[in-house]
Design a protein around this motif. Structure first.
Motif, PDB file in Angstrom:
ATOM      1  N   ALA A  55      -5.807  10.224  -2.312  1.00  0.00           N
ATOM      2  CA  ALA A  55      -6.991   9.385  -2.081  1.00  0.00           C
ATOM      3  C   ALA A  55      -7.241   8.449  -3.256  1.00  0.00           C
ATOM      4  CB  ALA A  55      -8.212  10.265  -1.835  1.00  0.00           C
ATOM      5  N   THR A  56      -7.183   8.989  -4.493  1.00  0.00           N
ATOM      6  CA  THR A  56      -7.461   8.122  -5.637  1.00  0.00           C
ATOM      7  C   THR A  56      -6.372   7.070  -5.789  1.00  0.00           C
ATOM      8  OG1 THR A  56      -6.640   9.954  -6.949  1.00  0.00           O
ATOM      9  CG2 THR A  56      -8.987   9.505  -7.095  1.00  0.00           C
ATOM     10  N   SER A  57      -5.128   7.433  -5.440  1.00  0.00           N
ATOM     11  CA  SER A  57      -4.046   6.445  -5.531  1.00  0.00           C
ATOM     12  C   SER A  57      -4.313   5.262  -4.602  1.00  0.00           C
ATOM     13  CB  SER A  57      -2.701   7.080  -5.134  1.00  0.00           C
ATOM     14  OG  SER A  57      -2.355   8.075  -6.047  1.00  0.00           O
ATOM     15  N   VAL A  58      -4.751   5.576  -3.384  1.00  0.00           N
ATOM     16  CA  VAL A  58      -5.005   4.519  -2.411  1.00  0.00           C
ATOM     17  C   VAL A  58      -6.204   3.665  -2.842  1.00  0.00           C
ATOM     18  CG1 VAL A  58      -5.771   4.070  -0.040  1.00  0.00           C
ATOM     19  CG2 VAL A  58      -3.969   5.749  -0.478  1.00  0.00           C
ATOM     20  N   LEU A  78       0.834  -1.202   0.000  1.00  0.00           N
ATOM     21  CA  LEU A  78       0.000   0.000   0.000  1.00  0.00           C
ATOM     22  C   LEU A  78       0.866   1.249   0.000  1.00  0.00           C
ATOM     23  CD1 LEU A  78      -2.671   1.628   0.389  1.00  0.00           C
ATOM     24  CD2 LEU A  78      -2.399   1.274   2.831  1.00  0.00           C
ATOM     25  N   ILE A  79       1.851   1.270   0.912  1.00  0.00           N
ATOM     26  CA  ILE A  79       2.688   2.467   1.037  1.00  0.00           C
ATOM     27  C   ILE A  79       3.583   2.643  -0.189  1.00  0.00           C
ATOM     28  CG2 ILE A  79       4.489   3.604   2.413  1.00  0.00           C
ATOM     29  CD1 ILE A  79       1.771   3.505   3.806  1.00  0.00           C
ATOM     30  N   VAL A  80       4.258   1.588  -0.606  1.00  0.00           N
ATOM     31  CA  VAL A  80       5.240   1.716  -1.684  1.00  0.00           C
ATOM     32  C   VAL A  80       4.572   1.842  -3.053  1.00  0.00           C
ATOM     33  CG1 VAL A  80       7.192   0.624  -2.838  1.00  0.00           C
ATOM     34  CG2 VAL A  80       7.006   0.531  -0.347  1.00  0.00           C
ATOM     35  N   GLU A  81       3.673   0.916  -3.383  1.00  0.00           N
ATOM     36  CA  GLU A  81       3.070   0.931  -4.722  1.00  0.00           C
ATOM     37  C   GLU A  81       1.878   1.868  -4.827  1.00  0.00           C
ATOM     38  OE1 GLU A  81       2.292  -3.092  -5.863  1.00  0.00           O
ATOM     39  OE2 GLU A  81       4.431  -3.544  -5.741  1.00  0.00           O
ATOM     40  N   GLY A  82       1.132   1.971  -3.717  1.00  0.00           N
ATOM     41  CA  GLY A  82      -0.039   2.852  -3.748  1.00  0.00           C
ATOM     42  C   GLY A  82       0.349   4.296  -3.529  1.00  0.00           C
ATOM     43  N   VAL A  83       0.835   4.600  -2.341  1.00  0.00           N
ATOM     44  CA  VAL A  83       1.048   6.002  -1.966  1.00  0.00           C
ATOM     45  C   VAL A  83       2.280   6.606  -2.637  1.00  0.00           C
ATOM     46  CG1 VAL A  83       1.416   7.592  -0.053  1.00  0.00           C
ATOM     47  CG2 VAL A  83      -0.125   5.646   0.228  1.00  0.00           C
ATOM     48  N   ILE A  84       3.454   6.027  -2.423  1.00  0.00           N
ATOM     49  CA  ILE A  84       4.681   6.664  -2.924  1.00  0.00           C
ATOM     50  C   ILE A  84       4.728   6.660  -4.450  1.00  0.00           C
ATOM     51  CG2 ILE A  84       7.216   6.616  -2.910  1.00  0.00           C
ATOM     52  CD1 ILE A  84       7.057   5.542  -0.053  1.00  0.00           C
ATOM     53  N   ALA A  85       4.416   5.518  -5.066  1.00  0.00           N
ATOM     54  CA  ALA A  85       4.452   5.455  -6.527  1.00  0.00           C
ATOM     55  C   ALA A  85       3.362   6.336  -7.127  1.00  0.00           C
ATOM     56  CB  ALA A  85       4.288   4.016  -7.004  1.00  0.00           C
ATOM     57  N   GLY A  86       2.178   6.290  -6.525  1.00  0.00           N
ATOM     58  CA  GLY A  86       1.033   7.045  -7.061  1.00  0.00           C
ATOM     59  C   GLY A  86       1.237   8.538  -6.948  1.00  0.00           C
ATOM     60  N   VAL A  87       1.477   9.027  -5.734  1.00  0.00           N
ATOM     61  CA  VAL A  87       1.644  10.464  -5.526  1.00  0.00           C
ATOM     62  C   VAL A  87       2.942  10.949  -6.179  1.00  0.00           C
ATOM     63  CG1 VAL A  87       1.864  12.301  -3.808  1.00  0.00           C
ATOM     64  CG2 VAL A  87       0.260  10.438  -3.419  1.00  0.00           C
ATOM     65  N   GLY A  88       3.989  10.135  -6.058  1.00  0.00           N
ATOM     66  CA  GLY A  88       5.286  10.508  -6.634  1.00  0.00           C
ATOM     67  C   GLY A  88       5.220  10.718  -8.132  1.00  0.00           C
ATOM     68  N   SER A  89       4.452   9.870  -8.823  1.00  0.00           N
ATOM     69  CA  SER A  89       4.397   9.990 -10.277  1.00  0.00           C
ATOM     70  C   SER A  89       3.717  11.285 -10.704  1.00  0.00           C
ATOM     71  CB  SER A  89       3.680   8.782 -10.890  1.00  0.00           C
ATOM     72  OG  SER A  89       2.371   8.716 -10.407  1.00  0.00           O
ATOM     73  N   VAL A  90       3.011  11.930  -9.799  1.00  0.00           N
ATOM     74  CA  VAL A  90       2.379  13.201 -10.122  1.00  0.00           C
ATOM     75  C   VAL A  90       3.245  14.375  -9.668  1.00  0.00           C
ATOM     76  CG1 VAL A  90       0.388  14.665  -9.684  1.00  0.00           C
ATOM     77  CG2 VAL A  90       0.058  12.233 -10.124  1.00  0.00           C
ATOM     78  N   VAL A  91       3.805  14.252  -8.465  1.00  0.00           N
ATOM     79  CA  VAL A  91       4.646  15.337  -7.921  1.00  0.00           C
ATOM     80  C   VAL A  91       5.856  15.591  -8.822  1.00  0.00           C
ATOM     81  CG1 VAL A  91       6.110  16.016  -5.975  1.00  0.00           C
ATOM     82  CG2 VAL A  91       3.872  15.032  -5.556  1.00  0.00           C
ATOM     83  N   LEU A 128       0.214  21.149  -4.890  1.00  0.00           N
ATOM     84  CA  LEU A 128       0.648  20.200  -3.864  1.00  0.00           C
ATOM     85  C   LEU A 128      -0.533  19.739  -3.012  1.00  0.00           C
ATOM     86  CD1 LEU A 128       4.057  21.720  -2.747  1.00  0.00           C
ATOM     87  CD2 LEU A 128       3.656  19.668  -4.122  1.00  0.00           C
ATOM     88  N   LYS A 129      -1.486  20.661  -2.807  1.00  0.00           N
ATOM     89  CA  LYS A 129      -2.664  20.301  -2.017  1.00  0.00           C
ATOM     90  C   LYS A 129      -3.473  19.231  -2.745  1.00  0.00           C
ATOM     91  CE  LYS A 129      -5.573  23.594  -0.699  1.00  0.00           C
ATOM     92  NZ  LYS A 129      -5.891  24.964  -0.277  1.00  0.00           N
ATOM     93  N   ARG A 130      -3.565  19.386  -4.080  1.00  0.00           N
ATOM     94  CA  ARG A 130      -4.257  18.366  -4.864  1.00  0.00           C
ATOM     95  C   ARG A 130      -3.527  17.035  -4.772  1.00  0.00           C
ATOM     96  NH1 ARG A 130      -7.370  19.419  -9.477  1.00  0.00           N
ATOM     97  NH2 ARG A 130      -5.953  18.386 -10.894  1.00  0.00           N
ATOM     98  N   ALA A 131      -2.191  17.101  -4.857  1.00  0.00           N
ATOM     99  CA  ALA A 131      -1.403  15.874  -4.778  1.00  0.00           C
ATOM    100  C   ALA A 131      -1.612  15.201  -3.430  1.00  0.00           C
ATOM    101  CB  ALA A 131       0.079  16.185  -4.998  1.00  0.00           C
ATOM    102  N   GLY A 132      -1.721  16.011  -2.373  1.00  0.00           N
ATOM    103  CA  GLY A 132      -1.862  15.464  -1.028  1.00  0.00           C
ATOM    104  C   GLY A 132      -3.266  14.982  -0.709  1.00  0.00           C
ATOM    105  N   THR A 133      -4.261  15.462  -1.432  1.00  0.00           N
ATOM    106  CA  THR A 133      -5.642  15.083  -1.118  1.00  0.00           C
ATOM    107  C   THR A 133      -6.256  14.194  -2.188  1.00  0.00           C
ATOM    108  OG1 THR A 133      -6.360  17.186  -2.067  1.00  0.00           O
ATOM    109  CG2 THR A 133      -6.097  17.108   0.314  1.00  0.00           C
ATOM    110  N   ILE A 134      -6.721  14.805  -3.290  1.00  0.00           N
ATOM    111  CA  ILE A 134      -7.421  14.043  -4.329  1.00  0.00           C
ATOM    112  C   ILE A 134      -6.543  12.936  -4.893  1.00  0.00           C
ATOM    113  CG2 ILE A 134      -8.529  14.165  -6.593  1.00  0.00           C
ATOM    114  CD1 ILE A 134      -9.172  17.055  -6.031  1.00  0.00           C
ATOM    115  N   ILE A 135      -5.292  13.295  -5.217  1.00  0.00           N
ATOM    116  CA  ILE A 135      -4.429  12.327  -5.871  1.00  0.00           C
ATOM    117  C   ILE A 135      -4.005  11.232  -4.890  1.00  0.00           C
ATOM    118  CG2 ILE A 135      -2.222  12.061  -7.090  1.00  0.00           C
ATOM    119  CD1 ILE A 135      -2.776  14.935  -8.197  1.00  0.00           C
TER     120      ILE A 135
END
Lengths: 612, 83
Positions: free
Chosen positions: A464-467, A273-286, A455-462
């Motif tokens: 949440a959708t990543s998870v 969840l953390i590595v593939e969901g959160v870090i990969a998901g949010v990171g690919s946008v940031v 960044l707020k979008r990355a931290g919230t919508i993105i």
């Protein structure tokens, strides 16, 4: 303790916002979008004797006859006609000192409201540098209000305003004692204003020389068009080439973070969840933050320098041919950053039908959220070969995609003006401001508010959708990590047949759905989907995975889809609010879907037919 | 003579505005942005095709108009060369 409520009023380009940022330190309540001050911003400051001042920055107005939604907001705020907001005690009327003669009647018009007024002759340093000489004492006497000269950019240049507020605090608070005058004929106000100007303007040279010289090129019938295209082209090249080192850095950091976390957290679902969901998901946008910063830098600088109105002038002829006004170009240019401020900036358009047309085509301008998708696909499928001089193939393809959006917007506007928003063409009456060196404070405040929003979008919508997406592709738990058997795969399978004729595969279909929440999520979805499919072997990154899984026609069709792809929910909600109509909102959604589907299909089959 | 007939680089003064009923809302906007009787105007630049839009110097301020808007402003040419 004494408190006071002030409103800054004045013509567009009078430097109100710079003055506001200087007074308040930039701490304001509502966002200020590029192009125009669409919302009333308010902030606080203290005077030397300790008066607590609340100050509002209002959209630019030349008079009290509100022609556009935007001007209505300003006039209503001054008059106290906005529900739940107390009207200001006094007005600071801001006038560009270099244009006193032309704008003085605005001050006289504000005086008819019966509120205490301070006249701020702004940018006095620039006017003096031009050689303008004014008799301030005579002006004070003739107009009958306190006059201060301000240099909005320097704190010393604002002291005179603070001092006058302290000196005049009793008068400024005594609003009840003054009665608004009857509506005064503007012709009469103008003749009074010109008579005063003849007494107080001691000397004025014909025009700012620098502006005149720059405009010889920038407003030249041919040179102007060339300049605009060179600027736009340079902007998109810069977005691509300058950002690369920073993007690499973010990518490497995200990977290191993922590895670090994987080392700490034991193997299993939670680590996934953390590595593939959160870090990969949010990171690919940031990772696209550097490009978004560069794009906003350009938009902010073009706006602050005074070029934006010239761009509107140069575009007016083309805009007129589709039935729109050159002014509509400014909201449309804002839409390159995000359609939301673009749709809101359309408030400055006076004619309702023109405003609707502008709103309807704003989503066709390539917003920054589409950049991640374009960069990923272009990077994977096109080489970065030099085409000519500093021009490279990837930048050229990107430019082509932007151009496709612009051309489509022109065609859609043309059709709309012939049908749904039929009406006579509207007048173009627009001031072309003197060129100025952009103020660092305004620039960084503007940039920060946009970076923060991203960044707020990355931290919230993105986030949440990543998870959620990670959960949808991971469950139900199964031995073989086959995409089709996951929840997401099952949902995707249902709509897959609809997209099969235009060459979209299951992974693409799955990425389109959360793409409605935020465009750039499509990238993180593809990242997550292919990471899970590839499992341990997938070490070459997403771009290599795409090269293996997609044909070139498929990639082109996907790019075409994103030129038209219906807006994210946030934009649709904004359109609903600004048009106050479900009919227009649904019409926009439907036409964008239709175009996206048709053009992707055509692209796919033409590319396939051409043997790509 | 009206403002749209002004030649590039020529200077004139605003003499008045069209009294045409249909043009009055535009006239009030022209007045608000600053056009007034007696003001100095000069045609600076025009668009590529069909000579629209037009940019003018009004006193020391630059204003863009289309031909239609400019035709609502009456002018008297000045014999002074542009500075």
């Amino acid at each position: 303790m004494t408190s006071l409520k002030l409103a800054l009023v004045g013509a567009p380009n009078s430097g109100k916002t710079t003055l506001f940022n200087g007074l308040t330190g930039g701490l304001a309540k509502t966002a200020n979008y590029s192009g125009v001050t669409v919302e009333t911003r308010s902030g606080h400051f203290k005077t030397p004797i300790g008066v607590d001042v609340e100050v509002m920055d209002l959209p630019g107005i030349y008079g009290l006859e509100a022609h556009s939604v935007d001007e209505r907001v300003a006039v209503d705020a001054i008059a106290g006609n906005i529900e739940g907001k107390t009207p200001p005690d006094a007005l600071v009327v801001v006038v560009d000192a270099a244009h006193l003669r032309t704008h003085l009647h605005t001050v006289l018009q504000m005086k008819t409201l019966g509120k205490p007024i301070i006249l701020a002759l702004n940018m006095i340093d620039l006017a003096e540098r031009d050689g303008v000489k004014l008799d301030i004492d005579a002006l004070e006497k003739e107009v009958g209000v306190p006059v201060v000269t301000t240099r909005a950019t320097r704190s010393a240049g604002r002291q005179s305003l603070l001092k006058v507020i302290d000196d005049q605090i009793q008068n400024l608070k005594s609003q009840q004692s003054q009665i608004p005058q009857q509506k005064v004929d503007i012709k009469q106000l103008q003749s009074e204003a010109r008579a005063i100007a003849n007494k107080v303007v001691l000397f004025e040279p014909v025009m700012n020389k620098v502006t005149r010289n720059i405009d010889k090129v920038v407003l030249h019938p041919v040179g102007g068009i060339v300049t605009l295209f060179v600027i736009l082209f340079f902007m998109f090249q810069a977005v691509f080439s300058w950002a690369t080192p920073f993007m690499d850095l973010i990518e490497v950091s995200a990977e290191a973070l993922g590895n670090g976390v994987a080392a700490v957290i034991p193997d299993g679902l939670f680590q996934d969840l953390i590595v593939e969901g959160v870090i990969a998901g949010v990171g690919s946008v940031v990772v696209f933050l550097p490009q978004i910063i560069i794009l906003f830098c350009f938009i902010l600088l073009l706006d602050a320098s005074g070029y934006m109105a010239r761009a509107a002038f140069v575009m007016d002829e083309a805009m007129m041919r589709v039935g729109l006004n050159g002014r509509a170009f400014i909201p449309l240019l804002s839409s390159f950053a995000c359609a939301i401020p673009g749709v809101m900036a359309a408030r400055t358009i006076e004619n309702e039908k023109d405003r609707l047309t502008t709103i309807m085509v704003a989503p066709l301008m390539t917003c920054s959220a589409r950049i991640p998708v374009y960069v990923l696909i272009i990077g994977a499928f096109f080489s970065n070969d030099q085409v000519w001089g500093p021009i490279r193939l990837q930048g050229l393809v990107m430019f082509g995609l932007y151009l496709a959006g612009i051309v489509s917007a022109i065609l859609v506007a043309f059709v709309l003006k012939k049908t749904a928003t039929k009406g006579p063409s509207q007048p173009l009456i627009m001031e072309l401001p003197t060129y100025k060196v952009p103020q660092p404070r305004d620039f960084f405040l503007g940039l920060w508010s946009r970076v923060w929003a991203f960044l707020k979008r990355a931290g919230t919508i993105i986030f949440a959708t990543s998870v959620i997406l990670w959960a949808l592709v991971t469950f139900p738990l199964r031995d073989e990590p086959e995409l089709r058997t996951s929840i997401a795969g099952k949902i995707g399978s249902v709509i897959e047949p609809i997209f099969a004729p235009i060459g979209f595969n299951l992974e693409m279909v799955i990425s389109l759905i959360p793409g409605m929440a935020a465009r750039e999520v499509a990238v993180s979805v593809l990242g997550t989907v292919y990471a899970i499919e590839g499992g341990e072997e997938n070490t070459e990154g997403l771009s290599a995975a795409l090269q293996n899984a997609w044909s070139l026609p498929t990639a082109l069709a996907f790019l075409a889809w994103f030129v038209y792809a219906p807006q994210c929910f946030a934009t649709l909600a904004t359109v609903r609010r600004e048009t106050n109509s479900w009919k227009w909102t649904l019409m926009m959604t439907a036409y964008l879907f239709g175009l996206a589907y048709a053009v992707s299909g055509i692209t796919y089959w033409v590319a396939k037919g051409a043997g790509l | 003579m009206t403002l749209n007939e002004l030649k590039k680089g020529a200077v004139a003064r605003v003499a008045g505005f069209s009294e045409n009923e249909s043009g009055q809302s535009t006239v009030s906007k022209l007045r608000e942005i600053g056009f007034a009787e007696g003001d100095e105007v000069e045609l600076l630049y025009t668009g590529l095709f069909g000579g629209t839009p037009l940019s003018f110097r009004l006193n020391r301020t630059m204003i863009a108009l289309r031909k239609g808007e400019a035709s609502l402003i009456k002018i008297i040419p000045e014999n002074k060369a542009a500075a």
